[in-house]
Design a protein around this motif. Structure first.
Motif, PDB file in Angstrom:
ATOM      1  N   PHE A   1       2.547  17.700   8.504  1.00  0.00           N
ATOM      2  CA  PHE A   1       1.276  18.408   8.454  1.00  0.00           C
ATOM      3  C   PHE A   1       0.417  18.093   9.674  1.00  0.00           C
ATOM      4  CE2 PHE A   1       2.720  17.760   4.115  1.00  0.00           C
ATOM      5  CZ  PHE A   1       2.746  19.067   3.654  1.00  0.00           C
ATOM      6  N   ILE A   2       0.460  16.865  10.129  1.00  0.00           N
ATOM      7  CA  ILE A   2      -0.290  16.476  11.322  1.00  0.00           C
ATOM      8  C   ILE A   2       0.279  17.169  12.556  1.00  0.00           C
ATOM      9  CG2 ILE A   2      -0.874  14.520  12.820  1.00  0.00           C
ATOM     10  CD1 ILE A   2      -0.894  12.807  10.206  1.00  0.00           C
ATOM     11  N   ALA A   3       1.610  17.212  12.655  1.00  0.00           N
ATOM     12  CA  ALA A   3       2.247  17.889  13.790  1.00  0.00           C
ATOM     13  C   ALA A   3       1.961  19.388  13.761  1.00  0.00           C
ATOM     14  CB  ALA A   3       3.750  17.630  13.767  1.00  0.00           C
ATOM     15  N   ALA A   4       2.039  20.002  12.587  1.00  0.00           N
ATOM     16  CA  ALA A   4       1.767  21.440  12.469  1.00  0.00           C
ATOM     17  C   ALA A   4       0.307  21.741  12.786  1.00  0.00           C
ATOM     18  CB  ALA A   4       2.120  21.925  11.069  1.00  0.00           C
ATOM     19  N   SER A   5      -0.602  20.857  12.399  1.00  0.00           N
ATOM     20  CA  SER A   5      -2.020  21.065  12.716  1.00  0.00           C
ATOM     21  C   SER A   5      -2.258  21.008  14.220  1.00  0.00           C
ATOM     22  CB  SER A   5      -2.872  20.006  12.032  1.00  0.00           C
ATOM     23  OG  SER A   5      -2.744  20.101  10.642  1.00  0.00           O
TER      24      SER A   5
ATOM     25  N   PRO B   1       0.819  -1.215   0.000  1.00  0.00           N
ATOM     26  CA  PRO B   1       0.000   0.000   0.000  1.00  0.00           C
ATOM     27  C   PRO B   1       0.855   1.268   0.000  1.00  0.00           C
ATOM     28  CG  PRO B   1      -0.022  -1.016   2.163  1.00  0.00           C
ATOM     29  CD  PRO B   1       0.715  -1.959   1.248  1.00  0.00           C
ATOM     30  N   THR B   2       0.294   2.307  -0.506  1.00  0.00           N
ATOM     31  CA  THR B   2       0.961   3.599  -0.548  1.00  0.00           C
ATOM     32  C   THR B   2       1.057   4.144   0.877  1.00  0.00           C
ATOM     33  OG1 THR B   2      -0.029   3.992  -2.691  1.00  0.00           O
ATOM     34  CG2 THR B   2       0.859   5.905  -1.552  1.00  0.00           C
ATOM     35  N   PRO B   3       2.226   4.628   1.283  1.00  0.00           N
ATOM     36  CA  PRO B   3       2.343   5.182   2.639  1.00  0.00           C
ATOM     37  C   PRO B   3       1.533   6.466   2.780  1.00  0.00           C
ATOM     38  CG  PRO B   3       4.363   5.554   1.413  1.00  0.00           C
ATOM     39  CD  PRO B   3       3.494   4.696   0.552  1.00  0.00           C
ATOM     40  N   VAL B   4       0.857   6.595   3.894  1.00  0.00           N
ATOM     41  CA  VAL B   4       0.033   7.776   4.126  1.00  0.00           C
ATOM     42  C   VAL B   4       0.562   8.556   5.329  1.00  0.00           C
ATOM     43  CG1 VAL B   4      -2.270   8.601   4.718  1.00  0.00           C
ATOM     44  CG2 VAL B   4      -2.000   6.706   3.131  1.00  0.00           C
ATOM     45  N   ALA B   5       0.756   7.895   6.445  1.00  0.00           N
ATOM     46  CA  ALA B   5       1.135   8.588   7.676  1.00  0.00           C
ATOM     47  C   ALA B   5       2.569   9.119   7.606  1.00  0.00           C
ATOM     48  CB  ALA B   5       0.986   7.669   8.870  1.00  0.00           C
ATOM     49  N   LYS B   6       3.470   8.375   7.003  1.00  0.00           N
ATOM     50  CA  LYS B   6       4.873   8.779   7.004  1.00  0.00           C
ATOM     51  C   LYS B   6       5.100  10.120   6.288  1.00  0.00           C
ATOM     52  CE  LYS B   6       9.463   6.863   6.408  1.00  0.00           C
ATOM     53  NZ  LYS B   6      10.240   5.704   5.993  1.00  0.00           N
TER      54      LYS B   6
END
Length: 62
Positions: free
Chosen positions: A20-24, A10-15
């Motif tokens: 962006f998640i940390a900045a949010s 599968p294509t990596p999503v979280a890595k």
């Protein structure tokens, strides 16, 4: 061969999304702190439209 468009790996999503998640999260935290400071500022503490005016008044008496 792909089954219904799904690949074996599968294509990596979280890595690649972690900055962006940390900045949010950081932005959400800082904006909430700024809002809390603005609501409790002397300029707006006695404003009747302030939903936290009663709570601020109780804290200032103690």
């Amino acid at each position: 061969m792909a089954f219904l468009g799904l690949r074996k790996w599968p294509t990596p999503v979280a890595k690649p999304m972690w900055p962006f998640i940390a900045a949010s999260g950081l932005t959400f935290y800082l904006v909430s702190k700024m809002q809390d400071a603005a609501v409790k500022s002397p300029e707006f503490a006695n404003d009747p439209k302030n939903p936290y005016a009663e709570q601020i008044a109780r804290q200032s008496h103690h």
